[in-house]
Design a protein around this motif. Structure first.
Motif, PDB file in Angstrom:
ATOM      1  N   ILE A 128      -0.363  -1.498  11.004  1.00  0.00           N
ATOM      2  CA  ILE A 128      -1.195  -2.162   9.997  1.00  0.00           C
ATOM      3  C   ILE A 128      -2.471  -2.574  10.714  1.00  0.00           C
ATOM      4  CG2 ILE A 128      -1.404  -4.079   8.363  1.00  0.00           C
ATOM      5  CD1 ILE A 128       1.636  -4.172   8.220  1.00  0.00           C
ATOM      6  N   ARG A 209      -8.368  -0.999   1.232  1.00  0.00           N
ATOM      7  CA  ARG A 209      -7.294  -0.245   1.910  1.00  0.00           C
ATOM      8  C   ARG A 209      -7.652   1.234   1.891  1.00  0.00           C
ATOM      9  NH1 ARG A 209      -2.255   2.235   2.037  1.00  0.00           N
ATOM     10  NH2 ARG A 209      -0.580   1.095   3.101  1.00  0.00           N
ATOM     11  N   ALA A 215      -1.251   1.880   6.837  1.00  0.00           N
ATOM     12  CA  ALA A 215      -2.013   0.754   6.277  1.00  0.00           C
ATOM     13  C   ALA A 215      -3.213   0.470   7.168  1.00  0.00           C
ATOM     14  CB  ALA A 215      -1.118  -0.466   6.162  1.00  0.00           C
ATOM     15  N   TYR A 217      -7.110  -1.221   6.849  1.00  0.00           N
ATOM     16  CA  TYR A 217      -8.005  -1.999   6.007  1.00  0.00           C
ATOM     17  C   TYR A 217      -9.354  -2.164   6.689  1.00  0.00           C
ATOM     18  CZ  TYR A 217      -3.829  -3.532   3.394  1.00  0.00           C
ATOM     19  OH  TYR A 217      -2.696  -3.577   2.650  1.00  0.00           O
ATOM     20  N   LEU A 319      -3.674  -9.337   3.001  1.00  0.00           N
ATOM     21  CA  LEU A 319      -3.005  -8.402   3.903  1.00  0.00           C
ATOM     22  C   LEU A 319      -1.503  -8.662   3.959  1.00  0.00           C
ATOM     23  CD1 LEU A 319      -5.521  -8.424   6.899  1.00  0.00           C
ATOM     24  CD2 LEU A 319      -5.503  -6.934   4.885  1.00  0.00           C
ATOM     25  N   ASP A 321       0.388  -9.151   1.641  1.00  0.00           N
ATOM     26  CA  ASP A 321       1.058  -8.519   0.504  1.00  0.00           C
ATOM     27  C   ASP A 321       1.379  -7.044   0.758  1.00  0.00           C
ATOM     28  OD1 ASP A 321       1.018 -10.847  -0.990  1.00  0.00           O
ATOM     29  OD2 ASP A 321      -0.930 -10.408  -1.887  1.00  0.00           O
ATOM     30  N   GLU A 322       1.035  -6.536   1.930  1.00  0.00           N
ATOM     31  CA  GLU A 322       1.350  -5.142   2.266  1.00  0.00           C
ATOM     32  C   GLU A 322       2.848  -4.894   2.080  1.00  0.00           C
ATOM     33  OE1 GLU A 322       0.987  -1.230   3.478  1.00  0.00           O
ATOM     34  OE2 GLU A 322      -0.635  -2.635   3.036  1.00  0.00           O
ATOM     35  N   ASP A 323       3.189  -3.751   1.510  1.00  0.00           N
ATOM     36  CA  ASP A 323       4.580  -3.433   1.155  1.00  0.00           C
ATOM     37  C   ASP A 323       5.364  -2.997   2.388  1.00  0.00           C
ATOM     38  OD1 ASP A 323       6.871  -2.984  -0.255  1.00  0.00           O
ATOM     39  OD2 ASP A 323       6.245  -1.033  -1.056  1.00  0.00           O
ATOM     40  N   ARG A 324       5.743  -3.974   3.193  1.00  0.00           N
ATOM     41  CA  ARG A 324       6.555  -3.729   4.383  1.00  0.00           C
ATOM     42  C   ARG A 324       7.671  -4.771   4.414  1.00  0.00           C
ATOM     43  NH1 ARG A 324       3.951  -1.036   8.633  1.00  0.00           N
ATOM     44  NH2 ARG A 324       5.871  -1.444   9.815  1.00  0.00           N
TER      45      ARG A 324
END
Length: 726
Positions: A128, A209, A215, A217, A319, A321-324
């Protein structure tokens, strides 16, 4: 260790009129709050937390600090500007407080930048990345760079508005929390210098993004710097730097504000134009740019500081909220109280059978919504009365009240317009409620209605019965998932009569007489607490065990602090769980030997307010006097807010609050901090003892009062025991 600067000591040569009353008995309120926010920030360094949760803690510390400057520092600046020399309880003038605050806040912001560098590197190791404008060329291939340029041309360039800064163009207005990039340029054709400013559009996401599975940014300000040649063709860049402003955002109520709704609608518009309180400059900003900003935005009121290479730490929440999922806390589904299920989901039947307390967020806020929805749909319900302090943007509570009014029920909503930063949302809800036929009341002009109470009047067997809900937190479904709070339901007629008196007090200014159970501020809440402390002092002096436990967000009130000092001197054992501000000095020989203070900062925000008094025996015990409340122990809560405090008499509820909630808070040794006599906070570690995390305990063990018949099936909740801390 967290050590706030100069918490309660003036320089030795200061002329201090408070010397005789001993200002060293108190910590400074503002510096104590900064110490709390440092504890929040330091959770971002806690490797026991998943990485994205550490990032979230860092962002929260940034948002908290913004609000602190917009309200608390703005207030002190106002006093300083008006030459108000009123000293704080610890003996500092506004100017002295501002000097100490500035030093501590600058250190805190430097710490945030250092933590961000560490967390950013850790995120990169987890794939990320946050790219600066100088890293784009090395990090992206030609196709990705082409995508970014296209995105800039199509999605950003049409929105931004470059503004020249010269005698013909005055410096533009930047709204509160506004951020901009300033450029020093030179025109290639004639070497003419020009200075330009580009504001970040308020409605635009801070981070873009990049496409792809990884990921990556890039912040909007970095994109502006990268494509400065497209914004200003024909110019060379001599210097560029970012800056950000925070403005005075408090709303003062004027006594002549006859139409409170119109007053707040106008005040909200004025707030975004409040005076600049803090001007944040990118570190190593070219001196020419910095000088212009200081002249245009600094003035005499603003605190100017270089805050690092990333401004607006609070924006990092995007950041997180990144789907990890593997980098976040394990998912948790709150329980629905079994007691209510046993009655087929009939909230009224369950409450009528026995009082019940719901412990959020471990038990779902849906039970509160179910209570209101059932009231809205029940033909036997004739009236609903509800206080609304913060209800959120998508509020099922509002919808339930609207449905009840449309069903022909008498519905009264006390909407608090003075709920800071929720004023605009509350105005919107008030309008929606009124359109549906709800009787909307705005309460007192000078006092906030902070009590969280709803009452439902239902016709049963030819008579009316009142059902009540008392909450320690707001009717806000979102915060109910992250704040620990208590929801107490009862059909006790005494409490119902008191709730009716309270609403009449708010809506009709009818002074409540002969309150049977509920204690209200600003009438008698402080007095009742002092009476209970006095009772413990009497027990101690008579040779009986004497103890006080209390849990709250802030302890500021001098009268209560002095009474606790007196109780400590008399032999009362006092344990306080205070998440945020604490102006009391614990464990000072001869002053507060028997007072211990801890703060819990973890996955959930500790928010419930509880007070327990031993009543002639050591805590916990079955005869202890236990209260829940909406109020912290602060002058504003006792003197300028409508708050409630309610005794808990049901045995099961009493045991849950005292033996579960309070004991768990006191024995937690994985997310707790001890307050030292000098004002420093030291993180508690299990050492040789077994680790205990109160949030994990409640996530994995059901509560007592919501279990119903399940309490009798032999599946006991693990018993907690208190080991006295040294």
């Amino acid at each position: 260790m967290t050590r706030p600067a100069n918490l309660a000591r003036l320089d030795a040569d200061d002329d201090d009129p408070f010397e005789e009353v001993g200002h060293e008995r108190y910590f400074n309120r503002e510096l104590s709050w900064l110490a709390f926010n440092r504890r929040v920030m330091e959770e971002a360094c806690n490797e026991a937390h998943p990485l994205l949760e550490r990032l979230r803690f860092l962002s929260i510390s940034g948002s908290n600090l913004d609000e602190f400057f917009m309200v608390r520092v703005a207030g002190l600046k106002g006093q300083q500007t008006k030459d108000v020399e009123r000293r704080s309880a610890d003996g500092l003038t506004p100017s002295q407080q501002l000097a100490a605050i500035t030093a501590e806040a600058d250190a805190l912001m430097a710490g945030q930048q250092a933590v961000w560098r560490d967390v950013r590197a850790a995120l990169a190791r987890e794939k990320i990345e946050v790219l600066g404008h100088r890293r784009v060329d090395e990090a992206l291939d030609a196709e990705e760079r082409a995508w970014l340029e296209t995105h800039f041309r199509e999605q950003i360039f049409p929105i931004i508005t470059p503004q020249a800064l010269d005698p013909a163009h005055p410096f533009p207005f930047l709204p509160n929390k506004g951020m901009a990039v300033m450029f020093d340029l030179v025109r290639r054709s004639d070497k003419e210098p020009i200075r330009e400013l580009v504001m970040l559009p308020a409605g635009m996401a801070r981070f873009i993004r990049l496409p792809g599975g990884t990921a990556r940014y890039i912040a909007v300000e970095s994109i502006l710097k990268r494509y400065v040649g497209l914004i200003f063709p024909g110019y060379d860049v001599l210097g560029a730097a970012e800056f950000r402003v925070l403005r005075d955002s408090d709303i003062e109520i004027e006594e002549e504000a006859e139409d409170l709704v119109r007053y707040f609608a106008n005040a909200i518009k004025r707030r975004r134009r409040g005076r600049v309180i803090r001007l944040e400059l990118e570190t190593n900003m070219p001196e020419g740019l910095a000088a212009v900003l200081r002249d245009e935005l600094g003035g005499a009121d603003a605190i100017v500081t270089e805050t690092g290479t990333f401004l607006g730490i609070g924006d990092l929440a995007a950041l997180a909220d990144e789907d990890r999922p593997e980098l976040k806390f394990p998912s948790f589904t709150p329980r629905f109280p079994e007691r209510i299920r046993e009655f087929g989901g009939d909230c009224f039947a369950a409450i009528r059978a026995k009082d019940i307390v719901v412990h959020h967020p471990y038990e779902t806020f849906d039970v509160v919504l179910a209570f209101l929805k059932q009231a809205a749909n029940d033909p036997d319900v004739v009236a609903i009365k509800q206080t609304l302090y913060r209800a959120g943007k998508q509020s099922a509570v509002i919808n339930a009240l609207i449905a009840a009014a449309e069903a022909g029920k008498s519905v009264t909503a006390v909407v608090e317009l003075k709920a800071r930063f929720d004023e605009e949302q509350n105005l919107y809800w008030a309008s929606a409620l009124e359109r549906a036929g709800v009787q909307v009341v705005y309460g007192f002009i000078d006092w906030k209605t902070h009590a969280k109470v709803s009452m439902v009047v239902r016709r049963e067997a030819g008579v009316f019965r009142t059902y009540c809900h008392f909450g320690t937190g707001n009717y806000h479904p979102v915060t109910a998932r992250i704040y620990t709070d208590l929801s107490f339901f009862t059909a006790d007629p005494r409490v119902g009569r008191d709730a009716a008196r309270m609403f009449n007090y708010i809506t009709g200014y009818v002074e409540p007489e002969d309150m049977e159970q509920v204690v209200l501020s600003p009438r008698s809440l402080r007095t009742r607490l002092i009476e209970k402390v006095d009772a413990e002092i009497a027990h101690a002096r008579a040779g009986r065990p004497a103890a006080i436990w209390a849990k709250m967000n802030s302890l500021v009130d001098p009268a209560l602090i002095e009474k606790l000092y007196e109780a400590s001197g008399a032999g009362v054992e006092i344990d306080l769980v205070i998440r945020g501000i604490c102006c009391l000095r614990p464990r000072v020989p001869g002053l507060s030997d028997r007072i211990r203070v801890k703060s819990v900062v973890g996955r959930f925000l500790e928010h419930s307010r509880i007070a327990a008094f031993g009543n002639g025996d050591a805590l916990p015990n079955d005869g202890a006097i236990v209260y829940i409340s909406s109020a912290d122990w602060m002058p504003r809560n006792f003197d300028r807010r409508v708050e409630y405090m309610l005794p808990i008499e049901n045995e099961t509820v009493h045991d849950q609050i005292l033996d579960q909630v309070m004991v768990a808070n006191l024995i937690d040794n994985e997310q707790s901090w001890e307050l030292e006599p000098d004002g420093s906070y030291v993180r508690v570690t299990p050492g040789d003892a077994k680790g205990f995390n109160l949030h994990r305990y409640f996530m994995t063990n059901p509560s007592l009062s919501g279990r119903g018949a399940a309490l009798e099936d032999g599946s006991e909740v693990p018993v907690l025991s208190l080991r006295r801390r040294a």
